[in-house]
Scaffold this active site. Structure first.
Site, PDB file in Angstrom:
ATOM      1  N   LYS A  52       0.799  -1.224   0.000  1.00 24.58           N
ATOM      2  CA  LYS A  52       0.000   0.000   0.000  1.00 24.58           C
ATOM      3  C   LYS A  52       0.830   1.271   0.000  1.00 24.58           C
ATOM      4  O   LYS A  52       0.369   2.323  -0.467  1.00 24.58           O
ATOM      5  CB  LYS A  52      -0.917   0.001   1.223  1.00 24.58           C
ATOM      6  CG  LYS A  52      -2.091  -0.952   1.142  1.00 24.58           C
ATOM      7  CD  LYS A  52      -3.163  -0.447   0.205  1.00 24.58           C
ATOM      8  CE  LYS A  52      -4.437  -1.260   0.322  1.00 24.58           C
ATOM      9  NZ  LYS A  52      -5.516  -0.736  -0.536  1.00 24.58           N
ATOM     10  N   SER A 306       0.749  -9.826  -0.695  1.00 22.36           N
ATOM     11  CA  SER A 306       0.593  -8.374  -0.662  1.00 22.36           C
ATOM     12  C   SER A 306       0.783  -7.728   0.703  1.00 22.36           C
ATOM     13  O   SER A 306       0.941  -6.509   0.786  1.00 22.36           O
ATOM     14  CB  SER A 306      -0.787  -7.987  -1.212  1.00 22.36           C
ATOM     15  OG  SER A 306      -1.814  -8.586  -0.437  1.00 22.36           O
TER      16      SER A 306
END
Length: 405
Positions: A52, A306
């Protein structure tokens, strides 16, 4: 719509602050799946533990001086929050983050204590936190940084795709987690605009598969309720209006995995790859192991891990459930005569068969055992199902009733 040029420009902006993450081949999964090769893109190794920060930093670097002075605000279940908070502090920008009340403590504490953002806990899910963030944005005139539905954020996440092309030049399939769609939109654009032959597969949690439902309906779908999931980082009831058309254009397929499959993927990554990966970050491997991606068979496949910001209590529960499922932890209910020495006889039998007692509970008054009998619940560590069966046979030979709980 975000373009390849936007992603390339984002990479130049991020080059000095975001290091490319490794993408090693996994010998273990290459040998144990039908893929020609399996690679893991280790975004869980980012400074804030997730991809992110790529999109967050790209957005921050495009702010005007006036916008920087006003400060920023974001709504996030955790990883976007940390990315915004960390890089806002680096750049001297005031940051406020609104997080759902049930956000894992590790994400709250890192955002507030480690990265210096003001944290507001509001609502039971992302949508309620988002509504509060919009209220604060209006009241304080801050700049809103959306976790996925923002062109600069999408372009920042797309830099992963450019790295993949360099690290795995013969890549054929990529599995990408999907929440609101920012990550897969950027990655898919970078890949498909460069190598249209690469197959891009999105993966969601079955309990809240808003992108899958939207793709099937041909329009954005608002899910009536958000189911609970250990993949909290991708629990989004409605995908973005910027991300959805990009998924329609670039993504070949969207699949969903259940909670047991996600938990099993987290455990096997911890055990076999020595990688700590949160639920949202492990859904790609869960899909591969469940057989939901037949296109990966015989092909060189990359999986985006992720994020790694998982609550330690969740890891503990997953490990225990995984051990039970693998037969390495079992609870037996044994009915035996209520006479002196019987409990010692039971534990001796267990020891003779090389199992280990974790917990034992001896009950008379409140059990289903008859008069003159006792019920013993014993939790054991074993080497697997074969040893459990051996134990059951040994206890049956003593004339005792045995049942697994």
């Amino acid at each position: 719509m975000v373009t390849l040029e936007d992603i390339q420009a984002a990479r130049e902006r991020l080059r000095s602050a975001i290091r490319p993450t490794p993408c090693p081949q996994s010998d273990y999964y290459t040998e144990r799946t039908e893929c020609a090769a399996v690679f893991f893109k280790l975004e869980n190794l980012q400074r804030t533990g997730a991809f992110k920060e790529r999109g967050a930093l790209n957005k921050l670097l495009t702010l005007t001086e006036d916008e920087r002075r006003r400060g920023v605000i974001a709504a996030s279940a955790g990883n976007h929050a940390q990315g915004v908070a960390y890089h806002a502090r680096r750049l001297g920008v005031s940051a406020t983050i609104v997080m759902p009340e049930r956000t894992p403590l590790i994400k709250v504490s890192r955002t507030r204590d480690d990265y210096g953002a003001r944290v507001v806990l509001k609502g039971t899910n992302y949508d309620e936190a988002y509504a509060e963030a919009l209220r604060i944005q209006k009241a304080e005139d801050r700049v809103f940084i959306h976790p996925f539905n923002d062109a600069h954020v999408i372009a920042g996440q797309g830099t992963i795709g450019l790295e993949l092309l360099e690290q795995c030049p013969d890549l054929e399939v990529v599995l990408v987690p999907i929440g609101g769609g920012g990550l897969i939109s950027g990655i898919a654009c970078a890949l498909k605009e460069t190598r249209p032959d690469i197959r891009v597969v999105g993966v969601q949690a079955e309990t809240i598969a808003s992108m899958k439902a939207s793709v099937e309906a041909g329009e954005r779908v608002l899910l009536a309720a958000a189911g609970t999931t250990i993949a909290d980082g991708i629990a989004v009831k409605r995908v973005g209006d910027l991300t959805f058309p990009m998924v329609q254009k670039y993504v070949d397929e969207v699949v969903a995995v259940d909670e047991e499959e996600i938990a099993a993927a987290i455990l096997t990554l911890l055990e076999q790859e020595k990688s700590v990966v949160e639920g949202a970050g492990a859904v790609g491997l869960a899909a591969l192991l469940s057989g939901d991606v037949p296109a990966a068979r015989g092909r060189r496949t990359a999986i985006i891990l992720s994020g790694g910001n998982i609550d330690m209590n969740v890891i503990s529960r997953i490990i225990e459930r995984g051990l039970v499922k693998a037969g390495r932890l079992v609870q037996l209910e044994v009915r035996l005569p209520d006479r002196p020495g019987m409990l010692a006889k039971l534990t001796t039998q267990v020891a003779d068969l090389r199992a280990n007692v974790v917990e034992i509970h001896h009950e008379r008054a409140f059990s289903k055992a008859g008069l003159g009998e006792a019920m013993v619940e014993v939790t054991l560590e074993t080497t697997g199902p074969a040893q459990i069966e051996e134990l059951e046979r040994a206890l049956h030979r003593l004339g005792w009733q045995v049942a697994r709980k």
